[in-house]
Design a protein around this motif. Structure first.
Motif, short mmCIF file in Angstrom:
data_model
loop_
_atom_site.label_atom_id
_atom_site.label_comp_id
_atom_site.label_asym_id
_atom_site.label_seq_id
_atom_site.Cartn_x
_atom_site.Cartn_y
_atom_site.Cartn_z
N PHE A 242 -2.71 -11.43 -6.57
CA PHE A 242 -2.84 -10.36 -5.80
C PHE A 242 -4.06 -10.68 -5.09
O PHE A 242 -5.06 -10.60 -5.79
CB PHE A 242 -2.97 -8.96 -6.73
N LYS A 243 -3.81 -10.87 -3.78
CA LYS A 243 -5.25 -11.30 -2.96
C LYS A 243 -5.90 -10.15 -2.30
O LYS A 243 -5.36 -9.00 -2.00
CB LYS A 243 -4.51 -12.36 -1.82
N VAL A 244 -7.17 -10.20 -2.11
CA VAL A 244 -8.00 -9.29 -1.52
C VAL A 244 -8.68 -9.84 -0.29
O VAL A 244 -9.32 -10.89 -0.39
CB VAL A 244 -9.24 -8.81 -2.51
N TRP A 245 -8.46 -9.23 0.89
CA TRP A 245 -9.06 -9.90 2.14
C TRP A 245 -9.90 -9.04 2.66
O TRP A 245 -10.87 -9.69 3.39
CB TRP A 245 -7.99 -10.06 3.13
N ALA A 246 -10.20 -7.88 2.32
CA ALA A 246 -11.24 -7.01 2.62
C ALA A 246 -11.43 -5.95 1.95
O ALA A 246 -10.60 -5.32 1.16
CB ALA A 246 -10.84 -6.52 4.30
N CYS A 247 -12.81 -5.65 1.68
CA CYS A 247 -13.20 -4.49 0.61
C CYS A 247 -14.65 -4.04 1.13
O CYS A 247 -15.13 -4.49 2.23
CB CYS A 247 -13.15 -5.22 -0.65
N SER A 248 -14.97 -2.84 0.29
CA SER A 248 -16.40 -2.48 0.45
C SER A 248 -16.66 -2.28 -0.90
O SER A 248 -16.01 -2.15 -1.69
CB SER A 248 -16.45 -1.15 1.13
N GLU A 285 -7.98 -4.27 2.64
CA GLU A 285 -6.81 -5.13 3.00
C GLU A 285 -6.43 -6.25 1.61
O GLU A 285 -7.16 -6.81 1.50
CB GLU A 285 -7.30 -5.89 4.25
N ILE A 286 -5.14 -6.22 1.62
CA ILE A 286 -4.76 -6.67 0.32
C ILE A 286 -3.38 -7.47 0.51
O ILE A 286 -2.78 -7.26 1.84
CB ILE A 286 -4.45 -5.81 -0.93
N GLN A 287 -2.91 -8.31 -0.24
CA GLN A 287 -1.65 -9.31 -0.10
C GLN A 287 -1.23 -9.12 -1.65
O GLN A 287 -1.27 -10.07 -2.36
CB GLN A 287 -2.08 -10.41 0.67
N PRO A 288 -0.05 -8.41 -1.89
CA PRO A 288 0.43 -8.48 -3.02
C PRO A 288 1.47 -9.80 -3.06
O PRO A 288 1.79 -10.33 -2.08
CB PRO A 288 1.36 -7.10 -3.20
N ALA A 289 1.58 -10.23 -4.28
CA ALA A 289 2.82 -11.40 -4.24
C ALA A 289 4.00 -11.12 -3.56
O ALA A 289 4.72 -10.30 -3.75
CB ALA A 289 3.07 -11.62 -5.97
N GLY A 290 3.94 -12.22 -2.88
CA GLY A 290 5.60 -12.49 -1.87
C GLY A 290 5.64 -11.21 -0.89
O GLY A 290 6.59 -11.32 -0.11
N LYS A 291 4.29 -10.75 -0.18
CA LYS A 291 4.15 -10.07 0.84
C LYS A 291 3.05 -10.46 1.78
O LYS A 291 2.30 -11.53 1.43
CB LYS A 291 4.07 -8.63 0.36
N LYS A 292 2.92 -10.05 2.92
CA LYS A 292 2.25 -10.10 3.98
C LYS A 292 1.04 -9.36 3.90
O LYS A 292 0.98 -8.45 3.25
CB LYS A 292 2.62 -9.73 5.30
#
Length: 317
Positions: A242-248, A285-292
């Motif tokens: 589970f990727k994290v691309w943006a956060c605070s 902004e996140i990216q679950p497995a198998g998704k954009k």
């Protein structure tokens, strides 16, 4: 003046283009070989090769610059000066000794801090408030040569590696343009680095990308920014990446004594709030497995993520 330019990623392209715009005689461009890219592993040329070909410049792509054939090929070009910018390989002594004016490098840090291959990413990941570009004479060590000129830029909370690569690539090209005349005239004043102040920025590994929820929210926030938009920081959710691309980050919120680091505190229209070792991280902004990549709030419209769910649980490297 016969100049050989060596570079590989987008960071180096503005420096190459500036040399052409200022009518320097680029006799060849040396870059890394084409590499497979994307899910389909399509063989893709590096940005510097594409730029060089569009400018009508000859291109060399040795697999190993230390090989005898590669050294001989550069020697045949009879360079007066070699200019490098994020080439990606250490130049052997046989190449360093070729040009009468030496070899110079456009390096993306304020030397002697962050010597190595990932200075921009690690500056952000370590929470630095500024970085810059140093133009230096190249030596046999790793970014150990004497410094010629420097420019410093701030790093804001809104910056990522992507934005800083863009800013520093332009700043580096402009600095190169201002510095070259003194090098060519033999008037450049080189200053030795203070080796006792040196720090290193080795290339990133998979371990650098994994989120450790025991760290403070601010440290994870810096990690996410430093890895975006290249590799991306990741954790595990239900055993999947589970990727994290943006956060605070809010270092004063939450309570690690009541909720284990990695625990989802809330998941709603404001994103996903996760307890860390100190403070709360809000995933935007996140990216679950198998998704954009997507907005966390949008993902939550079709996915169930309950408070109490633990990130980082499971998963194998």
């Amino acid at each position: 003046m016969r100049i050989v330019f060596m570079g590989t990623p987008e960071f180096a392209v503005p420096s190459l283009k500036l040399l052409v715009e200022q009518n320097y005689n680029i006799v060849a461009v040396v870059t890394q070989p084409d590499r497979p890219k994307g899910r389909k592993k399509t063989l893709t040329p590096p940005p510097v090769k594409e730029a060089a070909l569009s400018l009508g410049l000859p291109v060399l792509q040795p697999e190993r610059m230390k090989s005898a054939d590669a050294v001989a090929a550069v020697a045949e070009l009879r360079p007066d000066l070699i200019v490098t910018a994020a080439y990606g390989q250490i130049l052997p002594k046989g190449v360093l000794d070729l040009p009468r004016l030496g070899c110079i490098n456009v390096h993306g840090s304020l030397l002697p801090k962050y010597r190595g291959g990932a200075p921009i990413q690690r500056s952000i990941m370590n929470g630095e408030s500024s970085t810059g570009v140093t133009i230096m004479y190249m030596a046999e060590g790793l970014d150990t040569g004497d410094m010629i000129s420097v420019v410093e830029l701030p790093i804001t909370d809104e910056d990522t590696s992507g934005t800083m690569f863009g800013k520093l690539s332009i700043a580096g090209a402009e600095l190169l343009g201002r510095t070259l005349p003194s090098i060519i005239a033999g008037e450049a004043k080189a200053v030795p680095q203070q080796n006792e102040l040196a720090t290193y920025a080795p290339n990133l590994t998979r371990a650098d990308e994994r989120i450790d929820w025991n760290k403070p929210a601010r440290a994870i926030f810096n990690q996410v920014r430093g890895l975006s938009p290249m590799a991306g920081a990741f954790t595990y959710l239900n055993g999947e990446v589970f990727k994290v691309w943006a956060c605070s980050a809010d270092d004063e919120a939450g309570d690690p004594a009541s909720n284990a680091p990695g625990t989802v505190l809330r998941a709603d229209n404001n994103g996903i709030q996760v307890q860390t070792g100190k403070g709360v991280l809000s995933l935007k902004e996140i990216q679950p497995a198998g998704k954009k990549t997507m907005n966390a709030a949008d993902w939550l419209k079709g996915a169930r993520l309950e408070a109490g769910t633990l990130f980082g649980d499971g998963g194998a490297e």
